[in-house]
Motif scaffolding. Sequence first.
Motif, PDB file in Angstrom:
ATOM      1  N   THR A 195      -3.807   2.163  -8.089  1.00  0.00           N
ATOM      2  CA  THR A 195      -3.729   2.297  -6.596  1.00  0.00           C
ATOM      3  C   THR A 195      -4.981   2.096  -5.920  1.00  0.00           C
ATOM      4  OG1 THR A 195      -1.667   3.580  -6.538  1.00  0.00           O
ATOM      5  CG2 THR A 195      -2.955   3.695  -4.575  1.00  0.00           C
ATOM      6  N   LEU A 234      -5.758  -1.278  -3.588  1.00  0.00           N
ATOM      7  CA  LEU A 234      -5.730  -1.218  -2.295  1.00  0.00           C
ATOM      8  C   LEU A 234      -7.308  -1.385  -2.009  1.00  0.00           C
ATOM      9  CD1 LEU A 234      -3.880   2.099  -1.222  1.00  0.00           C
ATOM     10  CD2 LEU A 234      -3.408  -0.302  -1.053  1.00  0.00           C
ATOM     11  N   VAL A 271       0.874   3.955  -3.018  1.00  0.00           N
ATOM     12  CA  VAL A 271       0.486   5.250  -2.722  1.00  0.00           C
ATOM     13  C   VAL A 271       1.600   6.188  -3.037  1.00  0.00           C
ATOM     14  CG1 VAL A 271      -0.242   6.945  -0.948  1.00  0.00           C
ATOM     15  CG2 VAL A 271      -1.429   4.838  -1.221  1.00  0.00           C
ATOM     16  N   CYS A 272       2.683   6.095  -2.681  1.00  0.00           N
ATOM     17  CA  CYS A 272       4.120   6.771  -3.088  1.00  0.00           C
ATOM     18  C   CYS A 272       4.404   7.024  -4.482  1.00  0.00           C
ATOM     19  CB  CYS A 272       5.172   6.017  -2.196  1.00  0.00           C
ATOM     20  SG  CYS A 272       5.173   6.259  -0.623  1.00  0.00           S
ATOM     21  N   SER A 278       2.027   6.688  -6.749  1.00  0.00           N
ATOM     22  CA  SER A 278       0.869   7.643  -7.320  1.00  0.00           C
ATOM     23  C   SER A 278       1.023   9.049  -6.921  1.00  0.00           C
ATOM     24  CB  SER A 278      -0.190   7.166  -6.863  1.00  0.00           C
ATOM     25  OG  SER A 278      -0.719   5.672  -7.284  1.00  0.00           O
ATOM     26  N   GLY A 301       0.783  -1.014  -0.020  1.00  0.00           N
ATOM     27  CA  GLY A 301      -0.029  -0.024   0.075  1.00  0.00           C
ATOM     28  C   GLY A 301       0.807   1.315   0.062  1.00  0.00           C
ATOM     29  N   TRP A 304      -3.683   6.946 -10.025  1.00  0.00           N
ATOM     30  CA  TRP A 304      -4.417   6.662  -8.883  1.00  0.00           C
ATOM     31  C   TRP A 304      -5.415   5.631  -8.898  1.00  0.00           C
ATOM     32  CZ3 TRP A 304      -3.069   7.825  -4.066  1.00  0.00           C
ATOM     33  CH2 TRP A 304      -2.275   8.650  -3.908  1.00  0.00           C
TER      34      TRP A 304
END
Length: 190
Positions: free
Chosen positions: A102, A106, A89-90, A92, A85, A99
């Motif tokens: 992600t 997620l 996220v990083c 993105s 995760g 996104w």
Amino acid sequence: MTKDERRVVSPWNIANVLTVIRLALVPFFVFCLFLPGTGWRLAALGVFAVASLTDHLDGELARRYGLITDFGKIADPIADKALTGAALVCLSILNELPWWVTGVILGRELGITLLRFLLIRRAVIPASYGGKVKTVLQIAAIVLYIVPGVPDVVRWVVMGAAVVVTVVTGADYVVRAIKLRSVARQARGE
């Protein structure tokens, strides 16, 4: 030891220590990933690789030496989701991964984790072969995004496969959970 005797396994065992180390490596990974320069990018890759290897190793040790604990059953998937995760996220945030990718991954991971917690008192649905393939594809795709200079088409093909397998195995998990719940109800006479 007879079948009726249960061996008490300390939560302070090598498998659980590796799980905790994996969780502790997440902030270091994030720190390295956000720093500029190829050297920091490769450091992030190294931290991610070590953390990913502990995922395989802790499970192998727990099964081989009978070190499975309630703590490990809960902490291991949390550490896994924290690592992947954070990476997604990083990537993105750095505008290297859309996104929506992600979000899909997620969303599936959090949904299945929640489903596991809801079922934990009734039964544990064992990891499927597809779930293991999903994990390998996610890790491989993340590695390809971390490594500088990998052609975009290679990154997209592997990440696309990871997304497809993630969604399919998530749906399979939900179907198995529904069947398990139905069997449990029948066994209770409901």
